[in-house]
Design an enzyme around this catalytic site. Structure first.
Site, PDB file in Angstrom:
ATOM      1  N   GLY A 119      60.346  33.757  41.291  1.00 50.58           N
ATOM      2  CA  GLY A 119      59.061  34.152  40.717  1.00 50.58           C
ATOM      3  C   GLY A 119      59.248  34.682  39.315  1.00 50.58           C
ATOM      4  N   SER A 120      58.131  34.884  38.641  1.00 47.26           N
ATOM      5  CA  SER A 120      58.204  35.476  37.304  1.00 47.26           C
ATOM      6  C   SER A 120      56.895  36.193  37.040  1.00 47.26           C
ATOM      7  CB  SER A 120      58.445  34.403  36.256  1.00 47.26           C
ATOM      8  OG  SER A 120      57.367  33.498  36.266  1.00 47.26           O
ATOM      9  N   GLY A 121      56.955  37.137  36.108  1.00 44.08           N
ATOM     10  CA  GLY A 121      55.751  37.879  35.746  1.00 44.08           C
ATOM     11  C   GLY A 121      55.717  38.071  34.245  1.00 44.08           C
ATOM     12  N   TYR A 122      54.890  38.972  33.760  1.00 38.84           N
ATOM     13  CA  TYR A 122      54.770  39.238  32.328  1.00 38.84           C
ATOM     14  C   TYR A 122      56.126  39.616  31.722  1.00 38.84           C
ATOM     15  CZ  TYR A 122      49.658  39.379  32.186  1.00 38.84           C
ATOM     16  OH  TYR A 122      48.325  39.045  32.211  1.00 38.84           O
ATOM     17  N   THR A 123      56.930  40.343  32.526  1.00 38.15           N
ATOM     18  CA  THR A 123      58.142  40.955  31.979  1.00 38.15           C
ATOM     19  C   THR A 123      59.420  40.290  32.460  1.00 38.15           C
ATOM     20  OG1 THR A 123      56.889  42.998  32.263  1.00 38.15           O
ATOM     21  CG2 THR A 123      59.186  43.224  31.607  1.00 38.15           C
ATOM     22  N   LYS A 124      59.466  39.950  33.771  1.00 41.03           N
ATOM     23  CA  LYS A 124      60.752  39.592  34.372  1.00 41.03           C
ATOM     24  C   LYS A 124      60.743  38.202  34.993  1.00 41.03           C
ATOM     25  CE  LYS A 124      59.923  43.803  35.835  1.00 41.03           C
ATOM     26  NZ  LYS A 124      59.539  44.562  36.987  1.00 41.03           N
ATOM     27  N   VAL A 126      62.796  36.178  38.112  1.00 38.88           N
ATOM     28  CA  VAL A 126      63.595  36.490  39.297  1.00 38.88           C
ATOM     29  C   VAL A 126      64.147  35.196  39.878  1.00 38.88           C
ATOM     30  CG1 VAL A 126      63.599  37.644  41.543  1.00 38.88           C
ATOM     31  CG2 VAL A 126      62.115  38.480  39.740  1.00 38.88           C
ATOM     32  N   ASP A 249      50.129  48.953  38.244  1.00 39.47           N
ATOM     33  CA  ASP A 249      49.851  47.511  38.298  1.00 39.47           C
ATOM     34  C   ASP A 249      49.928  47.067  39.760  1.00 39.47           C
ATOM     35  OD1 ASP A 249      49.431  44.908  37.690  1.00 39.47           O
ATOM     36  OD2 ASP A 249      51.408  44.536  36.820  1.00 39.47           O
TER      37      ASP A 249
HETATM   38  N1  LIG Z   1      63.610  40.596  45.522  1.00 36.93           N
HETATM   39  C1  LIG Z   1      62.786  39.553  45.342  1.00 36.93           C
HETATM   40  N2  LIG Z   1      62.844  38.492  46.163  1.00 36.93           N
HETATM   41  C2  LIG Z   1      61.995  37.441  45.985  1.00 36.93           C
HETATM   42  N3  LIG Z   1      61.096  37.358  45.006  1.00 36.93           N
HETATM   43  C3  LIG Z   1      60.982  38.378  44.149  1.00 36.93           C
HETATM   44  C4  LIG Z   1      61.814  39.534  44.273  1.00 36.93           C
HETATM   45  N4  LIG Z   1      61.487  40.391  43.292  1.00 36.93           N
HETATM   46  C5  LIG Z   1      60.477  39.806  42.605  1.00 36.93           C
HETATM   47  N5  LIG Z   1      60.193  38.599  43.096  1.00 36.93           N
HETATM   48  C6  LIG Z   1      59.145  37.664  42.585  1.00 36.93           C
HETATM   49  O1  LIG Z   1      59.246  37.634  41.177  1.00 36.93           O
HETATM   50  C7  LIG Z   1      57.995  37.972  40.575  1.00 36.93           C
HETATM   51  C8  LIG Z   1      58.263  38.735  39.287  1.00 36.93           C
HETATM   52  O2  LIG Z   1      58.909  39.974  39.542  1.00 36.93           O
HETATM   53  P1  LIG Z   1      58.279  41.334  39.011  1.00 36.93           P
HETATM   54  O3  LIG Z   1      59.240  42.440  39.217  1.00 36.93           O
HETATM   55  O4  LIG Z   1      56.921  41.520  39.620  1.00 36.93           O
HETATM   56  O5  LIG Z   1      58.161  41.023  37.449  1.00 36.93           O
HETATM   57  P2  LIG Z   1      57.044  41.459  36.396  1.00 36.93           P
HETATM   58  O6  LIG Z   1      57.297  42.909  36.071  1.00 36.93           O
HETATM   59  O7  LIG Z   1      57.278  40.573  35.233  1.00 36.93           O
HETATM   60  O8  LIG Z   1      55.696  41.277  37.026  1.00 36.93           O
HETATM   61  C9  LIG Z   1      57.232  38.753  41.636  1.00 36.93           C
HETATM   62  O9  LIG Z   1      55.854  38.571  41.478  1.00 36.93           O
HETATM   63  C10 LIG Z   1      57.753  38.173  42.942  1.00 36.93           C
HETATM   64  O10 LIG Z   1      56.975  37.033  43.312  1.00 36.93           O
HETATM   65 MG   LIG Z   2      55.121  41.931  38.744  1.00 38.08          MG
END
Ligand SMILES: Nc1ncnc2c1ncn2[C@@H]1O[C@H](COP(=O)(O)OP(=O)(O)O)[C@@H](O)[C@H]1O
Ligand SMILES: [Mg+2]
Length: 472
Positions: A119-124, A126, A249
């Protein structure tokens, strides 16, 4: 007596000195960074570049300062300058800045194999990787294509500085993962701070992103579990080692599932800051379709604001969709009560957790089925250590199996009650398989061709359609 006071004063002075020194050193490192950038030969548009560098360095300093309050030992959460005893958690500071002391560090990432993007989001970003030893883990890193990076580079034109800025969110998350350990927070395994500053990789247990659509179609018992896990987490956050923590958030995508359990994974927007106020008017909680005004305490802070923000978000993103639909009839009054109390912010976190645990207790003990007639099983013949083959299946909803009708029941009696209410049902099997609450999985069918021996399995056959108990 006076020597104790003297000692306390000395300790407090010492601590203030330590904290001030750290703040000063952070400031100096920012200035160094700034100085290094300043000494770079400049080309055109010097004035703009100068402003951009200044603004980026200011933001870098602010991000570092956000991490500082998270590094005090838990007992000192109430004060920035604790009264006695040196409380600066030096080990944790080292762990966060250098990645030392974690169970897994940069070494664990050697010879790993990337499997897929989780997955991915605004910041990270994964990704799932398999470590050299065969263990699957999730790695979190800066999302180079993310909105945070994009906006920063657009504003400051400095990818290296921006990567560092965004990495501070990962460092903050590491600090929070250290402080907020709970069964419903993703398990932290370690992190790696790369040679090039600003390359932070966090190693976490691997989960699966929460699939709300899939969850909406699953049995009530599983949907209830997600809500209960969330409430247990929010209860912990309301009295955490950092104080009452709000998730700023709050969205389903900040959670993942690990073996059926809900876990919070995105922590960088968690905040333990309290909102100061002069009057109740300063304590408004605003949501898209609802506003609340909370009371301003004599201490001058909005009472329970963080906790209430979490409760309402839990209500609007989770309970509304997951809780009322198909709740067992004996529990609907309690579910309605939760919906009302959380949707109107009438209950605090303690009360909300109590109601959830009470529902779980009733459900597990079968007390919510008290109205069922006691003699339902008299109409069934029981065949122990048997199962069936050559089944004629029928579908029901929400079934645990796509091919037939498999439901969670408290007892054979409840299964008989359900079989009586399905016109197609003539027998059911209890396989001995259990759900997370300890309920039994019962398979219902319209007919079968033969009985087959099977340990721990029981077949219940309706004695005669003529004797059938009318559906209740
Ligand atoms: N431990 C994990 N196992 C599986 N998927 C994950 C895990 N951590 C995060 N993700 C996926 O990655 C996405 C982005 O991580 P997240 O920490 O929410 O980043 P951001 O701060 O950019 O929103 C999440 O929305 C989730 O779907
Ligand atoms: Mg997130």
């Amino acid at each position: 007596m006076s020597s104790t006071v003297g000692k306390s004063l000395r300790a407090a002075a010492l601590l203030s000195f330590v904290v001030l020194s750290i703040l000063v050193s952070l400031l100096i490192s920012s200035v160094h960074h700034f100085g290094a950038n300043m000494s770079k030969p400049s080309s055109c548009g010097e004035g703009d570049e100068y402003d951009e560098e200044l603004a980026l360095n200011y933001q870098l300093m602010q991000r570092r300062q956000e991490i500082i309050p998270l590094i005090f030992r838990p007992e000192d959460k109430k004060s920035i300058f604790p009264a006695h005893g040196s409380s600066w958690d030096l080990n944790m500071w080292r762990e966060i800045t250098r990645g030392s002391g974690d169970p897994m560090g940069c070494g664990a990432l050697q010879d790993m194999q990337a499997v897929e993007v989780l997955g991915s989001g605004y910041t990270k970003l994964v990704v799932k990787v398999t470590l050299a030893g065969g263990e699957d883990v999730a790695l979190k890193m800066v999302n180079e294509q993310g909105i945070d990076m994009g906006k920063c580079v657009e504003d400051f034109k400095d990818p290296h500085g921006c990567r560092q800025l965004v990495s501070y969110k990962l460092s903050k998350e590491v600090a929070l993962l250290h402080r907020l350990q709970h069964p419903n927070v993703i398990k932290f395994k370690g992190h790696c701070v790369g040679e090039a500053a600003g390359r932070v990789t966090v190693i976490l247990e691997q989960g699966n992103p929460l699939q709300m659509i899939q969850l909406l179609q699953s049995p009530w018992e599983d949907r209830f579990r997600v809500c209960l896990d969330l409430v247990r987490l929010l209860h912990f956050l309301s009295q955490s080692p950092l104080g009452s923590v709000a998730l700023l958030d709050f969205q389903p995508r900040q959670f993942v599932m690990v073996s059926g359990e809900l876990k919070l994974t995105d922590l960088d927007d968690a905040s333990a800051a309290e909102t100061t106020c002069w009057s109740d008017g300063d304590c408004s909680l605003q949501f898209p379709h609802r506003n609340f005004t909370l009371s301003c305490s004599s201490r001058g802070v909005c009472e329970g604001l963080n906790e209430k923000m979490n409760i309402y978000n839990a209500y609007r993103y989770f309970f509304t969709y997951l809780l009322p639909h198909q709740a067992p009839p004996g529990l609907t009054h309690l579910v309605d009560h939760i919906m009302n109390a959380t949707g109107e912010l009438k209950a605090n976190m303690n009360e909300t957790l109590e109601t959830f645990e009470h529902i779980l207790h009733l459900y597990q003990s079968g007390l919510h089925l008290d109205n069922m007639p006691p003699s339902l099983l008299a109409d069934y013949s029981v065949m122990s250590n048997m199962t069936t083959s050559g089944n004629a299946e029928y579908r029901c909803w929400p079934s645990y199996s796509q091919h037939g009708c498999v439901l969670s029941v408290h007892s054979a009696r409840e299964a008989a009650y359900i079989c009586n209410s399905h016109s197609q049902c003539s027998s059911f099997t209890l396989s001995g398989q259990k759900t997370w609450t300890g309920h039994l999985l019962a398979s219902f069918r319209s007919s079968f061709s033969q009985l087959v021996p099977e340990q721990t399995s029981e077949v219940y056959v309706k004695k005669s359609r003529a004797l059938e108990t009318p559906a209740l």
